[in-house]
Design a protein around this motif. Structure first.
Motif, PDB file in Angstrom:
ATOM      1  N   SER A 155       0.855  -1.188   0.000  1.00 18.61           N
ATOM      2  CA  SER A 155       0.000   0.000   0.000  1.00 18.61           C
ATOM      3  C   SER A 155       0.887   1.233   0.000  1.00 18.61           C
ATOM      4  CB  SER A 155      -0.928   0.010   1.219  1.00 18.61           C
ATOM      5  OG  SER A 155      -0.187   0.001   2.429  1.00 18.61           O
ATOM      6  N   LEU A 156       0.462   2.269  -0.758  1.00 18.07           N
ATOM      7  CA  LEU A 156       1.266   3.479  -0.901  1.00 18.07           C
ATOM      8  C   LEU A 156       0.402   4.723  -0.776  1.00 18.07           C
ATOM      9  CD1 LEU A 156       2.220   1.425  -3.554  1.00 18.07           C
ATOM     10  CD2 LEU A 156       4.138   2.980  -3.350  1.00 18.07           C
ATOM     11  N   ALA A 157       0.880   5.691  -0.014  1.00 17.22           N
ATOM     12  CA  ALA A 157       0.309   7.032  -0.028  1.00 17.22           C
ATOM     13  C   ALA A 157       1.169   7.869  -0.957  1.00 17.22           C
ATOM     14  CB  ALA A 157       0.289   7.629   1.366  1.00 17.22           C
ATOM     15  N   VAL A 158       0.543   8.575  -1.883  1.00 16.88           N
ATOM     16  CA  VAL A 158       1.299   9.312  -2.909  1.00 16.88           C
ATOM     17  C   VAL A 158       0.829  10.759  -2.929  1.00 16.88           C
ATOM     18  CG1 VAL A 158       1.951   9.425  -5.335  1.00 16.88           C
ATOM     19  CG2 VAL A 158       1.528   7.202  -4.256  1.00 16.88           C
ATOM     20  N   GLY A 159       1.777  11.681  -2.835  1.00 15.84           N
ATOM     21  CA  GLY A 159       1.456  13.098  -2.833  1.00 15.84           C
ATOM     22  C   GLY A 159       1.111  13.620  -4.209  1.00 15.84           C
ATOM     23  N   GLY A 160       0.642  14.854  -4.231  1.00 17.53           N
ATOM     24  CA  GLY A 160       0.299  15.496  -5.494  1.00 17.53           C
ATOM     25  C   GLY A 160      -1.166  15.809  -5.615  1.00 17.53           C
ATOM     26  N   PHE A 161      -1.456  16.778  -6.476  1.00 19.62           N
ATOM     27  CA  PHE A 161      -2.830  17.213  -6.758  1.00 19.62           C
ATOM     28  C   PHE A 161      -2.846  17.623  -8.217  1.00 19.62           C
ATOM     29  CE2 PHE A 161      -6.474  19.830  -7.129  1.00 19.62           C
ATOM     30  CZ  PHE A 161      -7.341  19.542  -6.079  1.00 19.62           C
ATOM     31  N   GLY A 162      -3.562  16.859  -9.052  1.00 16.73           N
ATOM     32  CA  GLY A 162      -3.473  17.119 -10.485  1.00 16.73           C
ATOM     33  C   GLY A 162      -2.064  16.809 -10.949  1.00 16.73           C
ATOM     34  N   LEU A 163      -1.387  17.798 -11.529  1.00 19.07           N
ATOM     35  CA  LEU A 163       0.005  17.625 -11.936  1.00 19.07           C
ATOM     36  C   LEU A 163       0.969  18.318 -10.979  1.00 19.07           C
ATOM     37  CD1 LEU A 163      -0.138  18.103 -15.825  1.00 19.07           C
ATOM     38  CD2 LEU A 163      -0.522  16.049 -14.458  1.00 19.07           C
ATOM     39  N   SER A 164       0.459  18.910  -9.916  1.00 19.98           N
ATOM     40  CA  SER A 164       1.296  19.696  -9.006  1.00 19.98           C
ATOM     41  C   SER A 164       1.829  18.836  -7.869  1.00 19.98           C
ATOM     42  CB  SER A 164       0.480  20.857  -8.428  1.00 19.98           C
ATOM     43  OG  SER A 164       1.247  21.589  -7.504  1.00 19.98           O
ATOM     44  N   ALA A 183      -7.743  14.051   3.419  1.00 21.38           N
ATOM     45  CA  ALA A 183      -6.598  14.754   4.000  1.00 21.38           C
ATOM     46  C   ALA A 183      -6.482  14.474   5.490  1.00 21.38           C
ATOM     47  CB  ALA A 183      -6.730  16.257   3.741  1.00 21.38           C
ATOM     48  N   GLU A 184      -7.591  14.521   6.194  1.00 21.63           N
ATOM     49  CA  GLU A 184      -7.559  14.304   7.650  1.00 21.63           C
ATOM     50  C   GLU A 184      -7.285  12.851   7.998  1.00 21.63           C
ATOM     51  OE1 GLU A 184      -7.759  15.389  11.738  1.00 21.63           O
ATOM     52  OE2 GLU A 184      -7.243  16.381   9.855  1.00 21.63           O
ATOM     53  N   ARG A 185      -7.740  11.918   7.177  1.00 24.70           N
ATOM     54  CA  ARG A 185      -7.442  10.500   7.434  1.00 24.70           C
ATOM     55  C   ARG A 185      -5.946  10.229   7.311  1.00 24.70           C
ATOM     56  NH1 ARG A 185     -11.340   6.451   4.237  1.00 24.70           N
ATOM     57  NH2 ARG A 185     -10.041   4.986   5.422  1.00 24.70           N
ATOM     58  N   LEU A 186      -5.296  10.852   6.333  1.00 28.58           N
ATOM     59  CA  LEU A 186      -3.850  10.704   6.187  1.00 28.58           C
ATOM     60  C   LEU A 186      -3.127  11.348   7.371  1.00 28.58           C
ATOM     61  CD1 LEU A 186      -3.562  11.478   2.384  1.00 28.58           C
ATOM     62  CD2 LEU A 186      -2.943   9.306   3.444  1.00 28.58           C
ATOM     63  N   ARG A 187      -3.528  12.553   7.736  1.00 29.45           N
ATOM     64  CA  ARG A 187      -2.882  13.243   8.856  1.00 29.45           C
ATOM     65  C   ARG A 187      -3.069  12.470  10.154  1.00 29.45           C
ATOM     66  NH1 ARG A 187      -3.297  16.270  13.202  1.00 29.45           N
ATOM     67  NH2 ARG A 187      -5.507  15.739  13.317  1.00 29.45           N
ATOM     68  N   ALA A 188      -4.285  11.977  10.369  1.00 34.65           N
ATOM     69  CA  ALA A 188      -4.563  11.232  11.592  1.00 34.65           C
ATOM     70  C   ALA A 188      -3.699   9.981  11.670  1.00 34.65           C
ATOM     71  CB  ALA A 188      -6.045  10.864  11.651  1.00 34.65           C
ATOM     72  N   GLY A 189      -3.602   9.271  10.561  1.00 31.50           N
ATOM     73  CA  GLY A 189      -2.768   8.076  10.550  1.00 31.50           C
ATOM     74  C   GLY A 189      -1.329   8.386  10.902  1.00 31.50           C
ATOM     75  N   GLY A 190      -0.809   9.471  10.359  1.00 31.82           N
ATOM     76  CA  GLY A 190       0.559   9.864  10.647  1.00 31.82           C
ATOM     77  C   GLY A 190       0.771  10.300  12.076  1.00 31.82           C
ATOM     78  N   CYS A 191      -0.285  10.793  12.720  1.00 34.52           N
ATOM     79  CA  CYS A 191      -0.190  11.249  14.114  1.00 34.52           C
ATOM     80  C   CYS A 191      -0.528  10.146  15.116  1.00 34.52           C
ATOM     81  CB  CYS A 191      -1.132  12.433  14.337  1.00 34.52           C
ATOM     82  SG  CYS A 191      -0.633  13.940  13.483  1.00 34.52           S
ATOM     83  N   GLY A 192      -0.832   8.941  14.615  1.00 34.46           N
ATOM     84  CA  GLY A 192      -1.167   7.853  15.520  1.00 34.46           C
ATOM     85  C   GLY A 192      -2.585   7.898  16.041  1.00 34.46           C
ATOM     86  N   ILE A 193      -3.455   8.624  15.344  1.00 36.82           N
ATOM     87  CA  ILE A 193      -4.866   8.722  15.742  1.00 36.82           C
ATOM     88  C   ILE A 193      -5.647   7.689  14.938  1.00 36.82           C
ATOM     89  CG2 ILE A 193      -6.903  10.218  15.781  1.00 36.82           C
ATOM     90  CD1 ILE A 193      -4.938  12.600  15.927  1.00 36.82           C
ATOM     91  N   PRO A 194      -6.247   6.676  15.583  1.00 38.95           N
ATOM     92  CA  PRO A 194      -6.879   5.596  14.834  1.00 38.95           C
ATOM     93  C   PRO A 194      -8.157   5.997  14.110  1.00 38.95           C
ATOM     94  CG  PRO A 194      -7.285   5.332  17.173  1.00 38.95           C
ATOM     95  CD  PRO A 194      -6.315   6.458  17.045  1.00 38.95           C
ATOM     96  N   GLU A 220     -14.573   8.231  10.922  1.00 46.29           N
ATOM     97  CA  GLU A 220     -13.649   7.908   9.834  1.00 46.29           C
ATOM     98  C   GLU A 220     -12.339   7.413  10.427  1.00 46.29           C
ATOM     99  OE1 GLU A 220     -14.202   7.827   6.708  1.00 46.29           O
ATOM    100  OE2 GLU A 220     -15.866   9.184   6.250  1.00 46.29           O
ATOM    101  N   ARG A 221     -11.732   6.431   9.786  1.00 44.85           N
ATOM    102  CA  ARG A 221     -10.504   5.824  10.285  1.00 44.85           C
ATOM    103  C   ARG A 221      -9.263   6.503   9.691  1.00 44.85           C
ATOM    104  NH1 ARG A 221     -11.131   0.960  12.840  1.00 44.85           N
ATOM    105  NH2 ARG A 221      -8.968   0.405  12.366  1.00 44.85           N
ATOM    106  N   GLY A 222      -8.233   6.629  10.508  1.00 50.68           N
ATOM    107  CA  GLY A 222      -6.959   7.127  10.021  1.00 50.68           C
ATOM    108  C   GLY A 222      -6.343   6.149   9.033  1.00 50.68           C
ATOM    109  N   ILE A 223      -5.480   6.645   8.163  1.00 50.64           N
ATOM    110  CA  ILE A 223      -4.855   5.822   7.120  1.00 50.64           C
ATOM    111  C   ILE A 223      -3.360   5.689   7.388  1.00 50.64           C
ATOM    112  CG2 ILE A 223      -4.225   5.705   4.678  1.00 50.64           C
ATOM    113  CD1 ILE A 223      -6.859   7.061   4.013  1.00 50.64           C
ATOM    114  N   ARG A 224      -2.882   4.456   7.369  1.00 50.56           N
ATOM    115  CA  ARG A 224      -1.456   4.153   7.386  1.00 50.56           C
ATOM    116  C   ARG A 224      -1.152   3.269   6.190  1.00 50.56           C
ATOM    117  NH1 ARG A 224       2.640   6.280   9.561  1.00 50.56           N
ATOM    118  NH2 ARG A 224       3.545   4.595  10.799  1.00 50.56           N
ATOM    119  N   THR A 225      -0.021   3.523   5.543  1.00 47.61           N
ATOM    120  CA  THR A 225       0.362   2.727   4.375  1.00 47.61           C
ATOM    121  C   THR A 225       1.779   2.175   4.568  1.00 47.61           C
ATOM    122  OG1 THR A 225       1.194   4.689   3.226  1.00 47.61           O
ATOM    123  CG2 THR A 225      -1.101   4.063   2.817  1.00 47.61           C
ATOM    124  N   ASP A 226       2.099   1.160   3.782  1.00 42.58           N
ATOM    125  CA  ASP A 226       3.429   0.564   3.861  1.00 42.58           C
ATOM    126  C   ASP A 226       4.507   1.558   3.435  1.00 42.58           C
ATOM    127  OD1 ASP A 226       2.259  -1.909   4.580  1.00 42.58           O
ATOM    128  OD2 ASP A 226       1.928  -2.393   2.462  1.00 42.58           O
TER     129      ASP A 226
END
Length: 249
Positions: free
Chosen positions: A20-29, A104-115, A162-168
């Motif tokens: 599993s991968l979290a990938v940054g970017g928005f459109g082409l930016s 956005a908040e699910r990714l942030r929560a996962g990174g902060c250890g918020i389930p 909503e659940r936080g997201i963690r990826t490999d």
């Protein structure tokens, strides 16, 4: 403390099938195109991707999608990616579409250890009540759909859980980075990149400019969230696409 990796191929060489991968970017930016291309060449399949959108036809994550390396996408936007839309409707890829702010908040929560967390976004809609089509069958029937989520009332207002997201892994792009993994994002590339970086257990950053150490007040994302840094060549750093070009006659 030196997290610099020689090249993009080495940085993603251990991404396995089914990762599993979290990938940054928005459109082409702010899209980590060099890391995505290296992952395409490495060839792992069965990937589950969390990103705002899945690239464009022939670019970004669209390269992995077209090659059949992605089997599931969690995002908020299909956009003009005809390959993405076709594969989703044909049942070739599973898609979980969620509100952009919630993603956005699910990714942030996962990174902060918020389930998990409660949000009003999606209450009273299929986002909370379930039934959103995740995967279609060959006969266009819905094979997999979203399940209902817990809804709880606070001070008279309903909120959905909503659940936080963690990826490999996480792949991100930054304007500047140092050898300790501290990152600075330029302008619109400071979109989903910091959030994706936080969510990955192993985060790889491609940086347009590498310095020995950033000043603390400059840092947008501290190096504790980053495990590998890849310095781009000047040509790679300058290679930035334009999604829609409009000119006067």
């Amino acid at each position: 403390m030196d997290k610099v990796v020689t090249n993009a191929a080495a940085a993603v060489a251990d991404v396995p099938d089914g990762a599993s991968l979290a990938v940054g970017g928005f459109g082409l930016s702010g899209v980590p195109n060099v890391l995505i291309e290296a992952l395409h060449e490495a060839g792992p399949g069965g990937l589950s991707v969390v990103s705002n959108n899945c690239g464009v036809d022939g670019g970004g994550l669209g390269i992995l999608l077209e090659a059949g390396q992605i089997v599931r996408v969690t995002g908020s936007y299909i956009g003009d990616n005809k390959t993405f839309a076709r594969k989703y409707l044909a049942g070739e890829v599973e898609v979980e579409l969620i509100p952009q702010g919630t993603l956005a908040e699910r990714l942030r929560a996962g990174g902060c250890g918020i389930p998990a967390f409660y949000t009003p976004a999606g209450v009273g809609t299929p986002v909370a009540e379930g039934g959103l089509p995740w995967r279609y069958g060959a006969d266009k029937s819905v094979e997999v759909s979203s399940r209902p989520k817990e809804v709880r009332e606070f001070d008279g207002t309903p909120y959905v859980l909503e659940r936080g997201i963690r990826t490999d892994f996480a792949l991100v792009r930054a304007r500047r980075g140092d050898r300790h993994g501290n990152l600075v994002f330029g302008k619109a590339s400071r979109n989903f990149n910091p959030l994706a970086a936080m969510a990955g257990r192993v985060t790889v950053a491609e940086v347009e400019e590498l310095v020995d150490a950033l000043e603390p007040d400059e840092v947008h994302l501290p190096g504790v969230f980053v495990q590998r840094v890849v310095e781009l060549t000047p040509e790679q750093a300058a290679d930035k696409g334009i999604e829609k070009r409009t000119v006067r006659a």
